[in-house]
Design a protein around this motif. Structure first.
Motif, PDB file in Angstrom:
ATOM      1  N   ALA A 147       3.967   0.094   6.162  1.00  0.00           N
ATOM      2  CA  ALA A 147       3.486   1.447   6.414  1.00  0.00           C
ATOM      3  C   ALA A 147       4.095   2.472   5.460  1.00  0.00           C
ATOM      4  O   ALA A 147       3.563   3.558   5.290  1.00  0.00           O
ATOM      5  N   ARG A 148       5.218   2.146   4.869  1.00  0.00           N
ATOM      6  CA  ARG A 148       5.946   3.122   4.073  1.00  0.00           C
ATOM      7  C   ARG A 148       6.583   2.452   2.872  1.00  0.00           C
ATOM      8  O   ARG A 148       7.040   1.313   2.957  1.00  0.00           O
ATOM      9  N   ASN A 165      -1.416   6.053  -2.840  1.00  0.00           N
ATOM     10  CA  ASN A 165      -1.815   5.229  -1.696  1.00  0.00           C
ATOM     11  C   ASN A 165      -1.602   6.056  -0.439  1.00  0.00           C
ATOM     12  O   ASN A 165      -0.490   6.176   0.067  1.00  0.00           O
ATOM     13  N   LYS A 166      -2.690   6.638   0.050  1.00  0.00           N
ATOM     14  CA  LYS A 166      -2.596   7.571   1.180  1.00  0.00           C
ATOM     15  C   LYS A 166      -2.050   6.892   2.417  1.00  0.00           C
ATOM     16  O   LYS A 166      -1.384   7.515   3.238  1.00  0.00           O
ATOM     17  N   LYS A 167      -2.347   5.601   2.554  1.00  0.00           N
ATOM     18  CA  LYS A 167      -1.953   4.908   3.788  1.00  0.00           C
ATOM     19  C   LYS A 167      -0.496   4.497   3.775  1.00  0.00           C
ATOM     20  O   LYS A 167       0.031   4.054   4.785  1.00  0.00           O
ATOM     21  N   ARG A 168       0.125   4.572   2.618  1.00  0.00           N
ATOM     22  CA  ARG A 168       1.503   4.088   2.517  1.00  0.00           C
ATOM     23  C   ARG A 168       2.331   5.118   1.766  1.00  0.00           C
ATOM     24  O   ARG A 168       2.542   5.006   0.570  1.00  0.00           O
TER      25      ARG A 168
END
Lengths: 323, 197
Positions: A147-148, A165-168
């Motif tokens: 996630a990060r 990477n918007k999701k991470r």
């Protein structure tokens, strides 16, 4: 405001186009590429270079395929050790671990750590394509989770060119300060007895200090410098683009000063070399402007002496400026 | 003009790409107001690749330097800024660049080492994709099934790899201490003098 893209952003887009061209372009793609190329001559230059990089791979690959295949198994001295297979009893791994003293890998924790010696800079390409450039005497630990993407700056200074990477989200932690970005370019500096410094070169970053209630989160845009002093709010200041460039002169092994006091300049040189520049108290507030070679404190002292009409004494492991 | 990028890329790869780190190190000595070295290099590639014919360029490195110089001069004219530390510096940029020497064979060995070194710095998957596609000559589909990833992911690694190599080749990005280069005293100075009002 000037919204034109920075050279690294253009390079990334050019690389995407080159990769798409390798997969085969539809006529629609082709006209989109043509439009992009027409929009700015620098796009043409970046795309030409992207194709040249591929051509160079082909050219070297045709002449010496084994030299390139080898890179899969034996990273050169001091390079990144990422292949897990290497750690299982491979001779090359053993050699690389001992030879690349600056790099080690705490695999059990799923972390990688990188460091530089005094006077050294290095570039590290991370698994998501983000790049870190470490300045002198610096250390980071990389911890990439699902996630990060987390990087801990333990000491020194790094330039982070973050792959989007918007999701991470990409988070750099320096002391009590967290710097969060999605896709951007910024430096974080953590030096002894100085507030954490964040300089944004492109994009937007967010700074948080969860343990410091009096310091609310701050959002920074490009060309902004933020200071996070202990137990106090984060202060921000806009800086001219040219200063941002100057502050990154260390990537090229240089230090740039613009009306800097001798005391600060000498302290800055202390980061890059074991030879210290000593400035007597009565000269501390004299100022100097110039571009210097970062691991040449003697050259710096000589140049300062010429412009301020001072003397230089070179002694064992130190250079003294005197009147 | 339609540019055949792939054909011209081969010429650039042979003559300009290996010279880029040296060119950058010369450009770095000057701070041109409002222009980064990256800007100059991008524009240099643009101007060279747009030439009617590359084959007529006899001394590519000299040509690269002249092009960079012209870009800086154009910029200074446009922005009405006199820049950089000493006026002599533009001349210094032009000091001979090694073109077509007998040591070319040796140089090519350096190029191989440079490409190998840069590849080794890439993330594992990205490097695998580049090697399978460009060295082993596998198709996109073959590469995808060999690595057990999607075609889209192959393309993504390709783009990441090219972007990283663009940065690494340009820098000659050695992870070693910078060589100590003693300079003349006036080399340590730079001045930025905005002209006009």
């Amino acid at each position: 405001m000037n919204t034109r893209f920075s050279p690294p952003e253009i390079d990334r887009t050019a690389a995407e186009w080159a990769a798409r061209r390798c997969s085969g372009l539809t006529s629609q793609d082709q006209s989109a590429l043509d439009r992009w190329l027409k929009a700015d001559p620098r796009h043409v230059g970046a795309y030409a270079k992207a194709e040249a990089v591929l051509a160079q791979l082909d050219r070297v690959g045709a002449a010496a395929p084994d030299a390139l295949r080898m890179t899969v198994f034996s990273p050169p001295n001091g390079s990144v050790l990422r292949r897990r297979t290497m750690l299982v009893g491979s001779v090359a791994a053993g050699l690389a671990v001992t030879a690349g003293g600056a790099v080690w890998l705490t695999r059990l924790l799923g972390q990688e750590s990188y460091s530089t010696r005094v006077g050294e800079t290095r570039e590290i390409v991370l698994s998501d394509g983000s790049m870190v450039t470490l300045n002198t005497d610096s250390r980071i630990v990389v911890h990439y989770g699902k996630a990060r993407r987390e990087i801990q700056l333990l000491q020194g200074e790094g330039l982070f060119d973050v792959a989007k990477n918007k999701k991470r989200p990409f988070v750099v932690m320096a002391g009590d300060t967290q710097v969060r970005a999605v896709g951007t370019s910024f430096t974080v500096k953590l030096l002894p007895e100085q507030p954490v410094q964040v300089l944004v070169r492109e994009g937007v970053v967010e700074i948080k200090r969860p343990q410091v209630p009096q310091a609310p989160p701050v959002r920074l845009v490009a060309n902004t410098l933020a200071l996070a002093p202990p137990q106090a709010p984060i202060s921000t200041e806009a800086v001219p683009r040219i200063q941002v460039t100057r502050d990154l002169a260390w990537r090229e092994g240089r230090i740039a000063f613009d009306n800097e006091t001798l005391a600060n300049a000498a302290r800055e040189f202390g980061r890059y070399s074991d030879i210290q520049v000593r400035v007597p108290p009565e000269l501390e507030n004299q100022t100097i402007t110039g571009l210097f070679v970062s691991n040449d404190p003697v050259g710096f002292a000589r140049a300062a002496a010429i412009s301020l009409n001072l003397h230089v004494e070179v002694a064992n492991r130190e250079v003294r400026l005197t009147r | 003009m339609e540019i055949d990028f792939q054909e011209r890329a081969r010429w650039l790869a042979r003559h300009i790409l290996p010279f880029e780190p040296m060119l950058r190190s010369r450009l770095r000595r000057m701070f041109v107001h409002g222009m980064e070295v990256d800007d100059i290099v991008q524009e240099m590639y643009a101007r060279i690749v747009s030439q009617p014919s590359l084959e007529t360029i006899k001394y590519p490195r000299q040509y690269a330097i002249q092009t960079a110089t012209a870009i800086i001069i154009d910029h200074m004219r446009r922005s009405r800024v006199i820049s950089i530390h000493t006026a002599g510096d533009l001349d210094q940029l032009e000091i001979s660049a090694p073109d077509a020497t007998p040591e070319q064979q040796l140089e090519f060995r350096d190029e191989i080492a440079e490409v190998a070194r840069s590849l080794a710095l890439l993330p594992e998957r990205t490097r695998d994709v580049l090697i399978l596609r460009r060295v082993e000559g596998l198709s996109q589909q073959e590469t995808a099934s060999r690595l057990g990833i999607s075609i889209k992911t192959v393309e993504k690694h390709m783009a990441q790899g090219v972007a990283a190599l663009m940065a690494l080749f340009g820098r000659g990005g050695k992870s070693s201490p910078h060589p100590s280069t003693p300079k003349r005293a006036d080399d340590h100075e730079y001045k930025i003098l905005p002209s006009g009002d």
